[in-house]
Design a protein around this motif. Structure first.
Motif, PDB file in Angstrom:
ATOM      1  N   SER A 164       0.850  -1.190   0.000  1.00  0.00           N
ATOM      2  CA  SER A 164       0.000   0.000   0.000  1.00  0.00           C
ATOM      3  C   SER A 164       0.885   1.238   0.000  1.00  0.00           C
ATOM      4  O   SER A 164       2.056   1.185   0.389  1.00  0.00           O
ATOM      5  N   LEU A 165       0.309   2.348  -0.429  1.00  0.00           N
ATOM      6  CA  LEU A 165       1.066   3.590  -0.557  1.00  0.00           C
ATOM      7  C   LEU A 165       0.217   4.774  -0.140  1.00  0.00           C
ATOM      8  O   LEU A 165      -0.928   4.920  -0.581  1.00  0.00           O
ATOM      9  N   LEU A 166       0.762   5.610   0.740  1.00  0.00           N
ATOM     10  CA  LEU A 166       0.178   6.919   1.029  1.00  0.00           C
ATOM     11  C   LEU A 166       0.871   7.909   0.103  1.00  0.00           C
ATOM     12  O   LEU A 166       2.095   8.046   0.147  1.00  0.00           O
ATOM     13  N   LEU A 167       0.105   8.578  -0.737  1.00  0.00           N
ATOM     14  CA  LEU A 167       0.679   9.427  -1.783  1.00  0.00           C
ATOM     15  C   LEU A 167       0.244  10.875  -1.613  1.00  0.00           C
ATOM     16  O   LEU A 167      -0.941  11.167  -1.415  1.00  0.00           O
ATOM     17  N   PHE A 168       1.221  11.785  -1.699  1.00  0.00           N
ATOM     18  CA  PHE A 168       0.936  13.219  -1.644  1.00  0.00           C
ATOM     19  C   PHE A 168       1.470  13.891  -2.903  1.00  0.00           C
ATOM     20  O   PHE A 168       2.618  13.662  -3.299  1.00  0.00           O
ATOM     21  N   SER A 169       0.623  14.695  -3.528  1.00  0.00           N
ATOM     22  CA  SER A 169       1.024  15.455  -4.712  1.00  0.00           C
ATOM     23  C   SER A 169       1.452  16.849  -4.294  1.00  0.00           C
ATOM     24  O   SER A 169       0.647  17.617  -3.757  1.00  0.00           O
ATOM     25  N   THR A 170       2.709  17.163  -4.527  1.00  0.00           N
ATOM     26  CA  THR A 170       3.241  18.459  -4.081  1.00  0.00           C
ATOM     27  C   THR A 170       2.697  19.621  -4.899  1.00  0.00           C
ATOM     28  O   THR A 170       2.743  20.762  -4.458  1.00  0.00           O
ATOM     29  N   ASN A 171       2.189  19.340  -6.099  1.00  0.00           N
ATOM     30  CA  ASN A 171       1.578  20.373  -6.932  1.00  0.00           C
ATOM     31  C   ASN A 171       0.153  19.948  -7.276  1.00  0.00           C
ATOM     32  O   ASN A 171      -0.108  19.451  -8.359  1.00  0.00           O
ATOM     33  N   ASN A 172      -0.755  20.109  -6.329  1.00  0.00           N
ATOM     34  CA  ASN A 172      -2.143  19.720  -6.546  1.00  0.00           C
ATOM     35  C   ASN A 172      -2.790  20.671  -7.547  1.00  0.00           C
ATOM     36  O   ASN A 172      -2.568  21.881  -7.500  1.00  0.00           O
ATOM     37  N   VAL A 173      -3.603  20.122  -8.450  1.00  0.00           N
ATOM     38  CA  VAL A 173      -4.190  20.950  -9.499  1.00  0.00           C
ATOM     39  C   VAL A 173      -5.211  21.940  -8.961  1.00  0.00           C
ATOM     40  O   VAL A 173      -5.535  22.922  -9.617  1.00  0.00           O
ATOM     41  N   ASP A 174      -5.737  21.698  -7.761  1.00  0.00           N
ATOM     42  CA  ASP A 174      -6.803  22.560  -7.241  1.00  0.00           C
ATOM     43  C   ASP A 174      -6.446  23.307  -5.957  1.00  0.00           C
ATOM     44  O   ASP A 174      -7.186  24.172  -5.521  1.00  0.00           O
ATOM     45  N   LYS A 175      -5.313  22.964  -5.319  1.00  0.00           N
ATOM     46  CA  LYS A 175      -5.032  23.519  -4.007  1.00  0.00           C
ATOM     47  C   LYS A 175      -3.616  24.080  -3.910  1.00  0.00           C
ATOM     48  O   LYS A 175      -2.684  23.530  -4.480  1.00  0.00           O
ATOM     49  N   GLN A 176      -3.474  25.181  -3.190  1.00  0.00           N
ATOM     50  CA  GLN A 176      -2.168  25.710  -2.838  1.00  0.00           C
ATOM     51  C   GLN A 176      -1.738  25.080  -1.518  1.00  0.00           C
ATOM     52  O   GLN A 176      -2.568  24.745  -0.674  1.00  0.00           O
ATOM     53  N   VAL A 226       3.109  -0.445   4.266  1.00  0.00           N
ATOM     54  CA  VAL A 226       2.559   0.799   3.724  1.00  0.00           C
ATOM     55  C   VAL A 226       3.705   1.790   3.564  1.00  0.00           C
ATOM     56  O   VAL A 226       4.381   2.142   4.538  1.00  0.00           O
ATOM     57  N   ALA A 227       3.930   2.243   2.341  1.00  0.00           N
ATOM     58  CA  ALA A 227       5.004   3.191   2.054  1.00  0.00           C
ATOM     59  C   ALA A 227       4.447   4.610   1.994  1.00  0.00           C
ATOM     60  O   ALA A 227       3.233   4.827   1.934  1.00  0.00           O
ATOM     61  N   VAL A 228       5.360   5.585   1.997  1.00  0.00           N
ATOM     62  CA  VAL A 228       5.002   7.004   1.881  1.00  0.00           C
ATOM     63  C   VAL A 228       5.691   7.546   0.638  1.00  0.00           C
ATOM     64  O   VAL A 228       6.923   7.460   0.507  1.00  0.00           O
ATOM     65  N   GLY A 229       4.895   8.087  -0.283  1.00  0.00           N
ATOM     66  CA  GLY A 229       5.463   8.551  -1.546  1.00  0.00           C
ATOM     67  C   GLY A 229       4.993   9.938  -1.931  1.00  0.00           C
ATOM     68  O   GLY A 229       3.968  10.431  -1.439  1.00  0.00           O
ATOM     69  N   PHE A 230       5.761  10.547  -2.855  1.00  0.00           N
ATOM     70  CA  PHE A 230       5.479  11.912  -3.315  1.00  0.00           C
ATOM     71  C   PHE A 230       5.625  12.004  -4.824  1.00  0.00           C
ATOM     72  O   PHE A 230       6.431  11.295  -5.428  1.00  0.00           O
ATOM     73  N   THR A 231       4.834  12.879  -5.407  1.00  0.00           N
ATOM     74  CA  THR A 231       4.916  13.156  -6.830  1.00  0.00           C
ATOM     75  C   THR A 231       4.581  14.628  -7.040  1.00  0.00           C
ATOM     76  O   THR A 231       3.795  15.194  -6.279  1.00  0.00           O
ATOM     77  N   PRO A 232       5.154  15.269  -8.059  1.00  0.00           N
ATOM     78  CA  PRO A 232       4.776  16.658  -8.333  1.00  0.00           C
ATOM     79  C   PRO A 232       3.484  16.767  -9.121  1.00  0.00           C
ATOM     80  O   PRO A 232       2.957  17.865  -9.306  1.00  0.00           O
ATOM     81  N   TYR A 233       2.965  15.644  -9.593  1.00  0.00           N
ATOM     82  CA  TYR A 233       1.819  15.681 -10.492  1.00  0.00           C
ATOM     83  C   TYR A 233       0.494  15.779  -9.753  1.00  0.00           C
ATOM     84  O   TYR A 233       0.300  15.172  -8.703  1.00  0.00           O
TER      85      TYR A 233
END
Length: 241
Positions: free
Chosen positions: A73-85, A109-116
């Motif tokens: 499993s993966l907890l994913l955070f997008s650093t550049n969300n299309v709708d939020k600052q 469960v891993a923790v991951g990041f993407t700019p998308y």
């Protein structure tokens, strides 16, 4: 004890975040030491902060399939969300809180990041990181899934055309919070598994948690919304005040 353990990794996590700038996908916490998942469950959220609703989403999605159906499993955070600052918790603080949440689960469960911000791009970045085909199962809330199919994000092509590559390797699990918009569901051609949050977590949101923390209120309400380890970390960091 877990809070101290994660806090002791602050510099290491910060270093990963700095060095990984520009990468399409990366992890700050990765327990997949013995194998890489071939069927991955992904909870993509802002985690500002992670709440018991987030944990319930992951638990419900895991329980919706046979035992060991997902091998990661993966907890994913997008650093550049299309709708939020980005407001509230910093990326580093979110990485630490996500790690705290990840370590409360028995499964890896891993923790991951993407700019998308777009799911099509997120999926491609994750697939490229694995270097071999992976089945991706994204857990989405109702609001997020309606945005996923919103034509405005894909102009000038249609949403169906833009999302076709996504659905070749990706599946959706939608968590309802009492919504029952059958007109929307009739227009969704792709198969979407639907799960229901537990009644006691349906009302919980990160916005509510931040509001209570900003007001300085203590007591049972916050304990109902946040895992005690997350709450301890927030208070140690003097966040959302």
């Amino acid at each position: 004890m877990l809070v101290q353990k994660v806090c002791s990794r602050k510099d290491a996590i910060a270093k990963i975040l700095t060095q990984a700038q520009g990468q399409e996908f990366y992890t700050t916490y990765n327990p997949w030491s013995s194998h890489l998942p071939r069927r991955l469950l992904i909870l993509d959220s802002s985690f500002n902060p992670p709440t018991k609703a987030h944990a319930n989403l992951l638990s419900k999605a895991l329980a919706s399939k046979p035992l060991n159906y997902f091998d990661g499993s993966l907890l994913l955070f997008s650093t550049n969300n299309v709708d939020k600052q980005l407001t509230g918790a910093s990326v580093l603080q979110r990485a630490q809180m996500m790690e705290l949440m990840a370590q409360t689960f028995d499964q890896d469960v891993a923790v991951g990041f993407t700019p998308y911000g777009k799911f099509v791009d997120k999926a491609q970045a994750i697939q490229a990181w694995f270097k071999s085909p992976v089945e991706l199962y994204f857990i989405l809330g109702y609001d997020t899934i309606t945005r996923l199919f919103d034509p405005k994000y894909y102009s000038p092509v249609s949403a169906k055309e833009a999302l076709a590559p996504f659905f070749k390797t990706c599946h959706l699990i939608c968590a309802n919070r009492g919504e029952n918009n059958e007109e929307f569901w009739k227009g969704v051609e792709q198969k979407v598994d639907r799960i229901q949050l537990d009644p006691e977590t349906e009302y919980i949101s990160s916005t509510l948690a931040r509001s209570l923390l900003a007001s300085g209120r203590q007591g049972d309400k916050l304990n109902d919304i946040l895992d005690p380890r997350i709450l301890e970390f927030i208070r140690n960091e003097n966040m959302y005040e």
